[in-house]
Design a protein around this motif. Structure first.
Motif, PDB file in Angstrom:
ATOM      1  N   ARG A 253      26.222  30.595  34.539  1.00  0.00           N
ATOM      2  CA  ARG A 253      26.695  31.983  34.575  1.00  0.00           C
ATOM      3  C   ARG A 253      28.177  32.003  34.211  1.00  0.00           C
ATOM      4  O   ARG A 253      28.832  30.962  34.143  1.00  0.00           O
ATOM      5  N   LEU A 254      28.663  33.215  34.132  1.00  0.00           N
ATOM      6  CA  LEU A 254      30.097  33.400  33.951  1.00  0.00           C
ATOM      7  C   LEU A 254      30.817  32.669  35.075  1.00  0.00           C
ATOM      8  O   LEU A 254      30.562  32.957  36.243  1.00  0.00           O
ATOM      9  N   PRO A 255      31.655  31.678  34.775  1.00  0.00           N
ATOM     10  CA  PRO A 255      32.276  30.941  35.886  1.00  0.00           C
ATOM     11  C   PRO A 255      33.134  31.851  36.757  1.00  0.00           C
ATOM     12  O   PRO A 255      33.738  32.796  36.250  1.00  0.00           O
ATOM     13  N   SER A 257      32.061  33.659  39.487  1.00  0.00           N
ATOM     14  CA  SER A 257      31.427  34.714  40.282  1.00  0.00           C
ATOM     15  C   SER A 257      30.804  34.132  41.554  1.00  0.00           C
ATOM     16  O   SER A 257      30.227  33.050  41.535  1.00  0.00           O
ATOM     17  N   VAL A 404      28.675  40.393  39.355  1.00  0.00           N
ATOM     18  CA  VAL A 404      28.710  39.669  38.085  1.00  0.00           C
ATOM     19  C   VAL A 404      27.366  38.978  37.893  1.00  0.00           C
ATOM     20  O   VAL A 404      26.900  38.734  36.800  1.00  0.00           O
TER      21      VAL A 404
END
Ligand code: ADP
Ligand code: ASP
Ligand code: MG
Length: 408
Positions: A253-255, A257, A404
């Protein structure tokens, strides 16, 4: 035919009437055309009750004898569930962990599965039977009965699924999946649709009881998807991913979150200047470390700080006596718990650590220690403040902004 493994936890078989509901769900799965292997836990609070009984006999019960006692809980459930299935016209047979071929190392209380030889299970499936396996237990290569640590029925289920090449492995409980925090503690917690193995492992190791950490480790190693869902929920159709939580291989994932907040109430903090002796005592008592910190910035100032989980420690007074004998000035704090935030890359900057620590301080929640890894930040707080801290950190990192992490 495809094999499906279903695990039903203690709350799903808490009393006689609940066995029928579970048996009905199993029969529906069987009628859909699957071969069904069921892993079942001890009824309700049976394991806690057996432990309390042991403590009435011995303050520091022997680990081997505890395994003989605790494994009985799951044996009761397996026989009753098999009877309940038979009452509905199904053909079921129950097996202990040992009969199912769950082979472990020779460590009592928190043994690890080293191999599964499910020949008897496969033979009975070939005869068209539903096989009910007692969770949480196995047999060591020395032919001793072992248990797999608290929450270990999940591990039995995943190990069985791997050994049988199962189509899917369901962990059925009183909650319909993994939430952003324990829904009993945080009413605003949201179910998470998909989790990676790493995220789930960190959540579980930080105390989210819904899935056992070793089970997730096993699933990751074997590439098995775990479906966490409610026993009361529908059985999955062709696409088992439609509800609950799926734990599987997931692109990062988006780092940064935060996926969830987890806590463990029963931890122990020990500090000593006599490092190697302390660690030897820990091993003698079979105490796996949770956090270990040794620092020696200044001469004569080195020492060890150790955080251990009390979950599988049943001889704590004996351990404390040994420690005091070894180091009379060692510090022993048995009034704390751990609260963690979890998410890939959350420590790329110190933002989360600073924000969380500040929020705790502003709310008058003292923390005794703080530890980080690339996936989590853990604060040690007074045990009676744990739930308040969970709500605070959940509010701060999960409720306060657009998630997120896609939740559904
Ligand atoms: P079982 O008896 O089915 O194995 P457990 O008691 O081991 O069930 O685990 C289910 C419990 O885990 C739930 O009742 C819930 O209170 C608790 N729990 C803790 N953290 C979480 C979380 N993040 N998501 C869902 N449930 C959680
Ligand atoms: N009955 C055991 C326990 O309470 C194992 C399990 O439920 O998974 O920990
Ligand atoms: Mg459990």
């Amino acid at each position: 035919m495809s094999v499906v493994v279903q695990k039903y936890g203690g709350s799903s078989v808490a009393d006689a009437s609940k066995f029928r509901l579970v048996a009905e769900r199993i029969m529906r799965t069987k009628k859909e055309g699957h071969d069904v292997v069921v892993v079942v836990s001890a009824m309700g609070d049976t394991t806690d009750d057996l432990l309390a009984l042991a403590k009435q006999i011995s303050a520091n019960p022997d680990r081997r004898e505890l395994d003989m006692l605790l494994s009985a809980g799951e044996r009761i459930s397996m026989a009753l569930l098999s009877m309940a299935i038979r009452e509905l016209g199904g053909d079921a047979i129950s097996f202990t962990g040992s009969q199912s071929g769950i082979i472990t190392n020779d460590r009592h209380i928190d043994a690890r599965i080293i191999e599964v030889r499910p020949f008897r299970v496969q033979d009975e499936l070939a005869r068209g039977k539903i096989v009910v396996v007692a969770g949480y237990q196995g047999v060591s290569y020395r032919k001793e009965i072992t248990t797999l640590g608290r929450g270990g029925s999940d591990t039995t289920a995943v190990a069985m699924a791997a050994a049988l090449g199962a189509e899917w492995c369901e962990i059925c409980s009183d909650v319909d999946g993994v939430y952003t925090a324990d829904p009993r503690v945080v009413s605003a917690a949201k179910r998470i649709g998909v989790l990676s193995y790493e995220e789930t492992q960190e959540l579980a190791e930080s105390g989210a009881k819904v899935l056992n950490a070793q089970a997730v480790e096993f699933a990751k190693e074997k590439g098995i998807a775990i479906y966490a869902r409610a026993t009361a929920g529908a059985i999955p159709g062709k696409d088992p991913s439609l509800d609950g939580t799926i734990v599987r291989k997931l692109a990062p994932r988006l780092p940064g979150s935060v996926v969830g907040v987890a806590s463990e109430k029963e931890v122990l903090l020990i500090q000593s200047r006599k490092v190697s002796g302390l660690l030897r005592i820990m091993d003698d008592f079979g105490c796996p470390g949770k956090q270990l910190h040794i620092s020696s910035m200044a001469r004569d100032q080195d020492g060890v700080t150790l955080v251990i989980s009390k979950e599988n420690l049943h001889q704590s007074s004996k351990l404390q006596a040994h420690l005091t004998q070894h180091d009379p000035v060692a510090l022993w704090n048995d009034a704390i718990g751990a609260v963690s935030i979890i998410g890939a890359g959350i420590n790329a900057s110190h933002n989360k650590v600073r924000a969380g620590s500040q929020a705790l301080e502003q709310s008058g929640i003292r923390y005794y220690g703080l530890a980080t890894s690339s996936f989590r930040v853990t604060w040690l707080v007074d045990r009676e403040k744990v739930e308040e801290a969970v709500r605070l950190l959940h509010g701060l990192f999960i409720e306060s902004k657009e998630p997120v992490v896609p939740l559904e």
